[in-house]
Design an enzyme around this catalytic site. Structure first.
Site, short mmCIF file in Angstrom:
data_model
loop_
_atom_site.label_atom_id
_atom_site.label_comp_id
_atom_site.label_asym_id
_atom_site.label_seq_id
_atom_site.Cartn_x
_atom_site.Cartn_y
_atom_site.Cartn_z
N ASP A 1 3.57 0.26 12.30
CA ASP A 1 2.35 -0.30 11.70
C ASP A 1 2.10 -1.75 12.14
O ASP A 1 1.01 -2.28 11.92
CB ASP A 1 2.43 -0.25 10.16
CG ASP A 1 2.40 1.18 9.65
OD1 ASP A 1 2.04 2.09 10.42
OD2 ASP A 1 2.76 1.38 8.48
N LYS B 1 0.83 -1.21 0.00
CA LYS B 1 0.00 0.00 0.00
C LYS B 1 0.86 1.26 0.00
O LYS B 1 0.68 2.15 -0.83
CB LYS B 1 -0.91 0.02 1.25
CG LYS B 1 -1.58 1.37 1.47
CD LYS B 1 -2.48 1.39 2.70
CE LYS B 1 -1.80 1.75 3.98
NZ LYS B 1 -1.63 3.19 4.26
N ASN B 2 1.79 1.33 0.95
CA ASN B 2 2.52 2.59 1.10
C ASN B 2 3.51 2.82 -0.03
O ASN B 2 3.94 3.96 -0.25
CB ASN B 2 3.17 2.67 2.48
CG ASN B 2 2.10 2.85 3.57
OD1 ASN B 2 0.96 3.21 3.27
ND2 ASN B 2 2.46 2.58 4.82
N ARG C 1 -9.48 0.21 3.50
CA ARG C 1 -8.57 1.22 2.93
C ARG C 1 -7.21 0.62 2.64
O ARG C 1 -6.51 1.06 1.73
CB ARG C 1 -8.36 2.38 3.92
CG ARG C 1 -9.43 3.42 3.89
CD ARG C 1 -9.01 4.64 4.71
NE ARG C 1 -7.59 4.86 4.61
CZ ARG C 1 -6.78 5.11 5.64
NH1 ARG C 1 -7.26 5.23 6.85
NH2 ARG C 1 -5.49 5.27 5.46
N ARG D 1 -0.11 14.81 13.10
CA ARG D 1 0.75 14.32 12.00
C ARG D 1 1.23 15.55 11.22
O ARG D 1 0.74 15.83 10.12
CB ARG D 1 -0.01 13.32 11.13
CG ARG D 1 -0.37 12.05 11.89
CD ARG D 1 -1.10 11.04 11.04
NE ARG D 1 -0.24 10.31 10.14
CZ ARG D 1 -0.65 9.32 9.35
NH1 ARG D 1 -1.92 8.95 9.36
NH2 ARG D 1 0.20 8.69 8.56
N CYS E 1 -5.22 7.90 8.78
CA CYS E 1 -5.55 7.44 10.13
C CYS E 1 -5.28 8.53 11.15
O CYS E 1 -4.30 9.25 11.05
CB CYS E 1 -4.70 6.22 10.48
SG CYS E 1 -5.17 4.76 9.56
N1 EPU Z 1 6.74 14.06 11.59
C1 EPU Z 1 6.93 15.39 11.92
N2 EPU Z 1 6.98 16.30 10.91
C2 EPU Z 1 6.83 15.95 9.61
C3 EPU Z 1 6.62 14.60 9.28
C4 EPU Z 1 6.57 13.67 10.30
O1 EPU Z 1 7.06 15.75 13.07
O2 EPU Z 1 6.85 16.84 8.74
C5 EPU Z 1 6.71 13.04 12.66
C6 EPU Z 1 5.32 12.41 12.79
O3 EPU Z 1 4.52 13.15 13.68
C7 EPU Z 1 5.65 11.05 13.33
C8 EPU Z 1 7.00 10.71 12.67
O4 EPU Z 1 7.54 11.96 12.26
O5 EPU Z 1 5.87 11.15 14.70
C9 EPU Z 1 6.95 9.76 11.50
O6 EPU Z 1 5.96 10.17 10.58
P1 EPU Z 1 6.08 9.82 9.04
O7 EPU Z 1 6.12 11.11 8.29
O8 EPU Z 1 7.20 8.85 8.82
O9 EPU Z 1 4.71 9.11 8.75
P2 EPU Z 1 3.74 9.31 7.55
O10 EPU Z 1 4.50 9.58 6.31
O11 EPU Z 1 2.64 10.21 7.93
C10 EPU Z 1 3.85 6.80 6.81
C11 EPU Z 1 2.86 5.72 6.51
C12 EPU Z 1 2.24 5.28 7.82
C13 EPU Z 1 3.33 4.76 8.75
C14 EPU Z 1 4.39 5.85 8.95
C15 EPU Z 1 5.58 5.38 9.76
C16 EPU Z 1 2.14 6.21 4.28
C17 EPU Z 1 1.05 6.70 3.38
N3 EPU Z 1 1.87 6.22 5.59
O12 EPU Z 1 3.12 7.86 7.42
O13 EPU Z 1 1.37 4.22 7.49
O14 EPU Z 1 2.77 4.45 10.00
O15 EPU Z 1 4.87 6.28 7.66
O16 EPU Z 1 6.18 4.29 9.16
O17 EPU Z 1 3.19 5.78 3.82
C18 EPU Z 1 -0.42 2.76 7.83
O18 EPU Z 1 -0.11 2.23 6.76
O19 EPU Z 1 -1.25 2.27 8.64
C19 EPU Z 1 0.21 4.01 8.20
C20 EPU Z 1 -0.29 4.82 9.13
#
Ligand code: EPU
Length: 420
Positions: free
Chosen positions: A305, A23-24, A397, A122, A117
């Site tokens: 995850d 998915k990701n 999803r 975030r 989610c």
């Molecule tokens: N963070 C910041 N600032 C930013 C970006 C992130 O402070 O600009 C913090 C977030 O608050 C969090 C950490 O950094 O504490 C990591 O967040 P990340 O940006 O890595 O997560 P994401 O890109 O929002 C993706 C996956 C998530 C998965 C996370 C961590 C996708 C579409 N989503 O989210 O997937 O949990 O990386 O591996 O790729 C899921 O599939 O269930 C899911 C939630």
């Protein structure tokens, strides 16, 4: 219409099951396909609701899209809009990957801030920093990410944490920026490497994905390509945990065992038998689980995850486990639901203390997010009696035909569609 899963617990899972495409990875690759000047054919795309929302967004923007049997063909040549609508963008997290892509094409993009989610705050400050470093102006007033740039120029982006989203957005900006970009402290997840491979197949120069520093030479002409999405690491892990939870004997095929090392290490520590061969992972257990301590981390650490699915298993371990969530602030809400099923779980700030119980009991529970729904399914497979899980839109999803896959392994699981 209300949708529910009805699961009768206690059945051992047995047999072979094929994992779907990631998915990701898919949700990053699909927007990236718009950067090409000709069609791309992407195989092994999971048939999940997040992908359907992205397809609607692609069509809104003007792309021609066909999706059959997990093969997605995207023709980006007629794309003529840079402002996907709120109703679509707000339904998932990855919608903001369109911002750097449309910026690269039109020098401007207006993308409503992403949904996905609810795991606590975030923020997207690192995405904004990355785009600004390469010369874009970014404004998020009014809940819309508005970005523009007369010219994008490569540079050094230093991420404060290895964020998946910020790494993807920095990569997608950098391929349109002239000259060299280095993304420091980049995320190393398999989906980052897969996006890099896809961009390379389109003609981009991307080096170092999977390490802390990704180097991109931007401004190249990108063309459409044929590509196959990497297997889903989290679905693989969820199936491994489900197999272990039921004392089963399951072979997961089409997987990449090296992506699973952090989980496999924990399952082995718990007493689960795991053997691997090429793209196959065999999981067997006798349901006698030792407790373990787990701390979530970016790849190659233990994935956040899989924290929820593994914790479901720990609720029946022989002793106390400590689970520390370091990535998201609210990823323990599903424990309220597991408690209804008899779990003994306490949360102190970012740590959950799980004391194993003899067994769980079937209950009515509600899924609060995608991986929470997977955790509840695993708990229900182990529980005595019937569990009804509502809120399964989250599951749809992100997991392809999950109920069917479990049924093929012998689970008693029914997808109920009830009139309101
Ligand atoms: N963070 C910041 N600032 C930013 C970006 C992130 O402070 O600009 C913090 C977030 O608050 C969090 C950490 O950094 O504490 C990591 O967040 P990340 O940006 O890595 O997560 P994401 O890109 O929002 C993706 C996956 C998530 C998965 C996370 C961590 C996708 C579409 N989503 O989210 O997937 O949990 O990386 O591996 O790729 C899921 O599939 O269930 C899911 C939630």
């Amino acid at each position: 219409m209300k949708e529910k899963l009805r699961i009768i617990g206690g059945n051992r899972l047995e047999g072979e099951v094929m994992v779907s495409g990631g998915k990701n990875a898919a949700v990053a690759i699909i927007p990236a396909a718009l950067l090409a000047d000709s069609p791309s054919v992407i195989e092994n795309v999971p048939d999940i609701n997040d992908v359907h929302v992205l397809i609607e967004m692609l069509r809104y923007l003007g792309a021609e899209v066909e999706f059959n049997d997990n093969v997605l063909r995207i023709d980006p040549r007629q794309v003529d809009k840079y402002d996907p609508p709120y109703e679509l963008a707000s339904r998932m997290r990855a919608s903001y990957y369109f911002a750097p892509v449309l910026l690269g094409i039109f020098k401007r993009a207006e993308v409503p801030l992403p949904g996905g989610c609810d795991l606590g705050a975030r923020p997207i400050d690192q995405t904004i920093k990355g785009m600004e470093t390469l010369g874009a102006t970014v404004d998020t007033k009014g809940g819309v990410l508005v970005t523009s740039a007369e010219e994008l120029t490569g540079g050094d982006i230093f991420l404060e944490m290895p964020s998946v989203g910020a790494t993807v957005n920095s990569m997608l900006t950098a391929v349109s920026a002239s000259g060299a970009t280095s993304i420091h402290n980049a995320a190393k997840e398999p989906h980052i490497v897969d996006l890099a491979n896809f961009l390379s197949a389109m003609g981009a120069s991307v080096k170092g994905a999977g390490t802390d520093v990704i180097r991109i030479r931007g401004g190249r002409h990108l063309h459409g390509t044929n590509y196959t999405v990497v297997p889903d690491q989290i679905e693989t892990g969820t199936l491994m945990i489900a197999a272990a939870a039921t004392g089963g004997d399951v072979v997961i095929t089409g997987a990449i065992p090296t992506h699973m090392e952090a989980l496999s290490a924990k399952l082995l520590e718990m007493g689960v038998h795991i053997t691997t061969e090429d793209d196959r992972i065999r999981v067997r257990s006798n349901q006698n689980f030792r407790p373990v301590n787990v701390k979530t981390q970016g790849y190659p650490g233990f994935p956040t995850d899989l924290q929820q699915p593994l914790t479901a298993l720990l609720t029946v371990a022989n002793g106390t486990s400590i689970v520390t969530e370091t990535i998201f602030e609210s990823r323990f809400r599903y424990l309220d639901e597991l408690r209804k099923m008899g779990a003994n779980a306490r949360v102190i700030e970012t740590t959950a203390i799980i004391t194993g119980v003899e067994g769980l009991v079937g209950s009515r529970v509600s899924a609060t997010d995608l991986r929470a729904s997977a955790a509840l399914v695993i708990a229900a497979l182990m529980a005595d009696g019937v569990t009804e899980i509502s809120g399964i839109g989250h599951l749809m999803r992100g997991y392809e035909r999950f109920d069917q896959k479990l049924r093929s392994l012998g689970a008693m699981i029914e997808h109920l569609r009830l009139e309101d």
